[in-house]
Design a protein around this motif. Structure first.
Motif, PDB file in Angstrom:
ATOM      1  N   LEU A   1       0.834  -1.205   0.000  1.00 31.13           N
ATOM      2  CA  LEU A   1       0.000   0.000   0.000  1.00 31.13           C
ATOM      3  C   LEU A   1       0.869   1.257   0.000  1.00 31.13           C
ATOM      4  CD1 LEU A   1      -2.876  -0.892   2.489  1.00 31.13           C
ATOM      5  CD2 LEU A   1      -3.040  -0.620   0.005  1.00 31.13           C
ATOM      6  N   ASN A   2       1.965   1.218   0.749  1.00 32.62           N
ATOM      7  CA  ASN A   2       2.871   2.365   0.754  1.00 32.62           C
ATOM      8  C   ASN A   2       3.412   2.652  -0.641  1.00 32.62           C
ATOM      9  OD1 ASN A   2       2.526   2.679   3.493  1.00 32.62           O
ATOM     10  ND2 ASN A   2       4.518   1.848   4.074  1.00 32.62           N
ATOM     11  N   GLU A   3       3.800   1.587  -1.352  1.00 33.53           N
ATOM     12  CA  GLU A   3       4.336   1.748  -2.699  1.00 33.53           C
ATOM     13  C   GLU A   3       3.249   2.222  -3.664  1.00 33.53           C
ATOM     14  OE1 GLU A   3       7.267   1.778  -5.678  1.00 33.53           O
ATOM     15  OE2 GLU A   3       7.448   1.600  -3.503  1.00 33.53           O
ATOM     16  N   GLN A   4       2.037   1.688  -3.519  1.00 31.77           N
ATOM     17  CA  GLN A   4       0.934   2.124  -4.380  1.00 31.77           C
ATOM     18  C   GLN A   4       0.637   3.606  -4.173  1.00 31.77           C
ATOM     19  OE1 GLN A   4      -2.619  -0.428  -4.299  1.00 31.77           O
ATOM     20  NE2 GLN A   4      -1.333  -2.094  -3.548  1.00 31.77           N
ATOM     21  N   ALA A   5       0.629   4.039  -2.922  1.00 31.68           N
ATOM     22  CA  ALA A   5       0.369   5.450  -2.635  1.00 31.68           C
ATOM     23  C   ALA A   5       1.476   6.329  -3.215  1.00 31.68           C
ATOM     24  CB  ALA A   5       0.264   5.669  -1.130  1.00 31.68           C
ATOM     25  N   TYR A   6       2.706   5.888  -3.054  1.00 32.25           N
ATOM     26  CA  TYR A   6       3.850   6.641  -3.588  1.00 32.25           C
ATOM     27  C   TYR A   6       3.742   6.777  -5.101  1.00 32.25           C
ATOM     28  CZ  TYR A   6       8.575   7.134  -5.473  1.00 32.25           C
ATOM     29  OH  TYR A   6       9.662   7.518  -6.208  1.00 32.25           O
TER      30      TYR A   6
END
Length: 220
Positions: free
Chosen positions: A16-21
């Motif tokens: 999720l962190n990577e998707q948001a980034y």
């Protein structure tokens, strides 16, 4: 007897962190979030359909990459664009992207050439359809593949940051059909140099590509 394979979900799909980034960075690169604008975290969470933690993680990561500025007691601002910043970025690109092209020319194989040609054909189709965002996504992928071919992870990390910053400037030039045609032709020359295994030609093609970006930017 068949052998079962345990696939790690973290490998199969980004966190999720990577998707948001990635989603946040795309909005910055394509200028959906305008340079100099202050961003409300709650609005960004709604735009990305993401929770506060991954959005905050993305904010700090993008700030380290120079795309956002965290202003004490004021919040988060989209990093402004200036011609001085662009000229400094061009100097850095000339060194790093020329090196990338040289390394790639020594390590490229036929599968890489096929992949690059297919990507450039998709870029041409996006250009013809006047789909600026798709063209930018595909151009980013084209340069990511080049970095992967070069085979230097540290260089790839540097180029990822540089290219994200450069694309914000590039987004301002994409209304010019002639410039889009130039980009596609320049990619073709880079591919041809790699296919020939010609290190000097690859370096020259990379430099020509960056100088074309400079001319287009200064003409806007």
């Amino acid at each position: 007897m068949s052998e079962s394979v345990n696939v790690n979900p973290a490998i199969r799909s980004p966190s999720l962190n990577e998707q948001a980034y990635r989603a946040f960075r795309h909005r910055l690169i394509t200028l959906r979030y305008k340079p100099g604008d202050y961003l409300n975290t709650a609005q960004v969470m709604e735009d990305l359909a993401m929770g506060r933690t991954p959005v905050n993680q993305a904010i700090h990561r993008l700030a380290t990459e120079g795309l956002l500025q965290i202003i004490p007691r004021k919040g988060v601002m989209v990093a402004p664009l200036s011609i001085d910043d662009a000229l400094e970025l061009i100097e850095v690109r000339l060194v790093n992207e020329t090196l990338c092209a040289q390394l790639a020319s020594q390590k490229v194989d036929e599968a890489h050439i096929i992949a690059l040609r297919e990507l450039n054909q998709q870029i041409a189709a996006a250009s013809e359809a006047r789909d600026r965002e798709k063209m930018m996504l595909l151009d980013r992928e084209f340069h990511q593949v080049l970095a992967e071919i070069a085979g230097n992870r540290r260089l790839a990390d540097i180029l990822s940051v540089i290219h994200a910053q450069a694309q914000r400037f590039w987004a301002m030039t994409l209304s010019s059909v002639s410039h889009m045609d130039e980009v596609i032709a320049e990619h073709d020359e880079i591919i041809a140099a790699l296919a020939a295994g010609d290190t000097q030609r690859a370096a020259e093609a990379a430099r020509a590509h960056i100088y074309s970006f400079k001319r287009a930017l200064l003409a806007t």
